[in-house]
Every structure is written in structure tokens, then in C-alpha cells.
Write a protein that holds these residues in place. Structure first.
Motif, PDB file in Angstrom:
ATOM      1  N   CYS A 294       0.820  -1.215   0.000  1.00 26.96           N
ATOM      2  CA  CYS A 294       0.000   0.000   0.000  1.00 26.96           C
ATOM      3  C   CYS A 294       0.850   1.259   0.000  1.00 26.96           C
ATOM      4  O   CYS A 294       0.395   2.318  -0.438  1.00 26.96           O
ATOM      5  CB  CYS A 294      -0.936   0.004   1.209  1.00 26.96           C
ATOM      6  N   LEU A 295       2.062   1.194   0.490  1.00 23.40           N
ATOM      7  CA  LEU A 295       2.987   2.334   0.421  1.00 23.40           C
ATOM      8  C   LEU A 295       3.711   2.394  -0.918  1.00 23.40           C
ATOM      9  O   LEU A 295       4.023   3.477  -1.417  1.00 23.40           O
ATOM     10  CB  LEU A 295       4.006   2.255   1.559  1.00 23.40           C
ATOM     11  N   ALA A 296       3.977   1.246  -1.509  1.00 24.20           N
ATOM     12  CA  ALA A 296       4.765   1.195  -2.742  1.00 24.20           C
ATOM     13  C   ALA A 296       3.979   1.658  -3.960  1.00 24.20           C
ATOM     14  O   ALA A 296       4.530   2.337  -4.832  1.00 24.20           O
ATOM     15  CB  ALA A 296       5.290  -0.227  -2.974  1.00 24.20           C
ATOM     16  N   VAL A 297       2.710   1.323  -4.034  1.00 26.43           N
ATOM     17  CA  VAL A 297       1.924   1.670  -5.221  1.00 26.43           C
ATOM     18  C   VAL A 297       1.796   3.188  -5.393  1.00 26.43           C
ATOM     19  O   VAL A 297       2.078   3.705  -6.477  1.00 26.43           O
ATOM     20  CB  VAL A 297       0.553   0.959  -5.202  1.00 26.43           C
ATOM     21  N   PRO A 298       1.402   3.949  -4.374  1.00 25.32           N
ATOM     22  CA  PRO A 298       1.369   5.405  -4.569  1.00 25.32           C
ATOM     23  C   PRO A 298       2.748   6.000  -4.875  1.00 25.32           C
ATOM     24  O   PRO A 298       2.847   6.965  -5.640  1.00 25.32           O
ATOM     25  CB  PRO A 298       0.832   5.948  -3.237  1.00 25.32           C
ATOM     26  N   LEU A 299       3.789   5.420  -4.323  1.00 23.53           N
ATOM     27  CA  LEU A 299       5.141   5.892  -4.624  1.00 23.53           C
ATOM     28  C   LEU A 299       5.484   5.661  -6.092  1.00 23.53           C
ATOM     29  O   LEU A 299       6.077   6.529  -6.751  1.00 23.53           O
ATOM     30  CB  LEU A 299       6.154   5.192  -3.716  1.00 23.53           C
ATOM     31  N   GLN A 300       5.089   4.522  -6.637  1.00 25.24           N
ATOM     32  CA  GLN A 300       5.327   4.249  -8.059  1.00 25.24           C
ATOM     33  C   GLN A 300       4.530   5.193  -8.940  1.00 25.24           C
ATOM     34  O   GLN A 300       5.036   5.701  -9.948  1.00 25.24           O
ATOM     35  CB  GLN A 300       4.977   2.796  -8.376  1.00 25.24           C
ATOM     36  N   PHE A 301       3.283   5.449  -8.567  1.00 23.93           N
ATOM     37  CA  PHE A 301       2.477   6.399  -9.334  1.00 23.93           C
ATOM     38  C   PHE A 301       3.063   7.801  -9.268  1.00 23.93           C
ATOM     39  O   PHE A 301       3.060   8.536 -10.257  1.00 23.93           O
ATOM     40  CB  PHE A 301       1.030   6.398  -8.852  1.00 23.93           C
ATOM     41  N   ALA A 302       3.549   8.189  -8.081  1.00 17.81           N
ATOM     42  CA  ALA A 302       4.162   9.515  -7.936  1.00 17.81           C
ATOM     43  C   ALA A 302       5.416   9.622  -8.801  1.00 17.81           C
ATOM     44  O   ALA A 302       5.651  10.659  -9.436  1.00 17.81           O
ATOM     45  CB  ALA A 302       4.497   9.772  -6.467  1.00 17.81           C
ATOM     46  N   ALA A 303       6.211   8.570  -8.849  1.00 13.53           N
ATOM     47  CA  ALA A 303       7.404   8.578  -9.700  1.00 13.53           C
ATOM     48  C   ALA A 303       7.003   8.667 -11.174  1.00 13.53           C
ATOM     49  O   ALA A 303       7.655   9.380 -11.963  1.00 13.53           O
ATOM     50  CB  ALA A 303       8.237   7.324  -9.450  1.00 13.53           C
ATOM     51  N   PHE A 304       5.947   7.963 -11.551  1.00 13.63           N
ATOM     52  CA  PHE A 304       5.447   8.022 -12.918  1.00 13.63           C
ATOM     53  C   PHE A 304       5.071   9.452 -13.289  1.00 13.63           C
ATOM     54  O   PHE A 304       5.480   9.967 -14.335  1.00 13.63           O
ATOM     55  CB  PHE A 304       4.248   7.076 -13.036  1.00 13.63           C
ATOM     56  N   LEU A 305       4.308  10.117 -12.412  1.00 11.56           N
ATOM     57  CA  LEU A 305       3.910  11.495 -12.691  1.00 11.56           C
ATOM     58  C   LEU A 305       5.101  12.446 -12.677  1.00 11.56           C
ATOM     59  O   LEU A 305       5.200  13.359 -13.497  1.00 11.56           O
ATOM     60  CB  LEU A 305       2.858  11.951 -11.682  1.00 11.56           C
ATOM     61  N   TRP A 306       6.014  12.244 -11.740  1.00 10.63           N
ATOM     62  CA  TRP A 306       7.177  13.121 -11.635  1.00 10.63           C
ATOM     63  C   TRP A 306       8.017  13.062 -12.910  1.00 10.63           C
ATOM     64  O   TRP A 306       8.428  14.106 -13.429  1.00 10.63           O
ATOM     65  CB  TRP A 306       8.021  12.738 -10.419  1.00 10.63           C
ATOM     66  N   PHE A 307       8.284  11.855 -13.400  1.00 14.23           N
ATOM     67  CA  PHE A 307       9.084  11.730 -14.616  1.00 14.23           C
ATOM     68  C   PHE A 307       8.354  12.315 -15.826  1.00 14.23           C
ATOM     69  O   PHE A 307       8.978  12.910 -16.698  1.00 14.23           O
ATOM     70  CB  PHE A 307       9.472  10.274 -14.882  1.00 14.23           C
TER      71      PHE A 307
END
Length: 126
Positions: free
Chosen positions: A84-97
């Protein structure tokens, strides 16, 4: 019969051992890569004479041993929490890039404008 049953049990056990060792190896190389880029202390970048990440394997093994002493319920709860912590972090990285480096080469690209990607990520996290 009984022979086939035992053969399948042995084959399944060996398959699980191989899967565990492959996962341990992959995780130790992730630790090595993080140490080489400065995200972890440099000691984790040390390799054995065979080229394997020595301290990465030890750290991964220590994590496995710590979890092996826990009950199955605790392991499932911790893994669900980490997921549950990793999925939002991956989405945030996707948006950031996509925001900071829109022209970065990617093997594939989601063909949506940034605002639509934000809506997509928000709906996926809801």
C-alpha cells in the motif's frame, strides 16, 4: 500413485527453492545498485571474488530470517502495508518523470496528456 505424488512434492520443493534463490539474488543486486548510486552506504557495493554482492545477500538473508520468525498473519500484514505504500510511490514517480522529463526515452509511453494521467492515478489510488 505414491511415487508420482512424492515426485511432484520434491519437484515443487526444488522449484520453490530455486524461486527463492533467484529472488534473493535479484534483491541483493538491487541493494548493490542502490549502494553504487549513493542511496545506501558504500559497504553494500562490495562484491565477492565471484562478482556477487556480498553484503546485499547478507542483508536480504537477514530480512528473510527476521520474517521467518514471525507468524504468517504478521507477514501478510507487513507485506500488505508495504504494498500500500509502494503503489502510490510508483504512481508519484510516474507522474514526476512525465512532468520533469517528458522527453526521456521510454520503451513505451501512455498516450495521454499530463492532466489525464493525474486523473488516472487519482482514480487508481481511490
Amino acid at each position: 500413485g505414491t511415487f508420482l505424488q512424492l515426485w511432484l512434492i520434491v519437484a515443487a520443493a526444488l522449484s520453490n527453492i530455486g524461486l527463492f534463490l533467484a529472488d534473493l539474488s535479484a534483491n541483493s543486486f538491487l541493494i548493490l545498485g542502490m549502494a553504487e548510486t549513493g542511496l545506501l552506504p558504500a559497504i553494500f557495493a562490495k562484491r565477492s571474488p565471484y562478482g556477487t554482492p556480498l553484503y546485499g545477500i547478507l542483508l536480504s538473508s537477514a530480512g528473510v530470517y527476521i520474517f521467518a520468525m514471525q507468524s504468517f498473519t504478521v507477514i501478510v500484514e507487513v507485506l500488505n502495508c508495504l504494498y500500500c505504500l509502494a503503489v502510490p510511490l510508483q504512481f508519484a514517480a510516474f507522474l514526476w518523470f512525465r512532468w520533469k522529463r517528458p522527453n526521456l526515452h521510454r520503451p513505451f509511453q501512455v498516450p495521454l496528456p499530463f492532466w489525464a494521467l493525474v486523473l488516472l492515478v487519482i482514480s487508481a489510488n481511490a
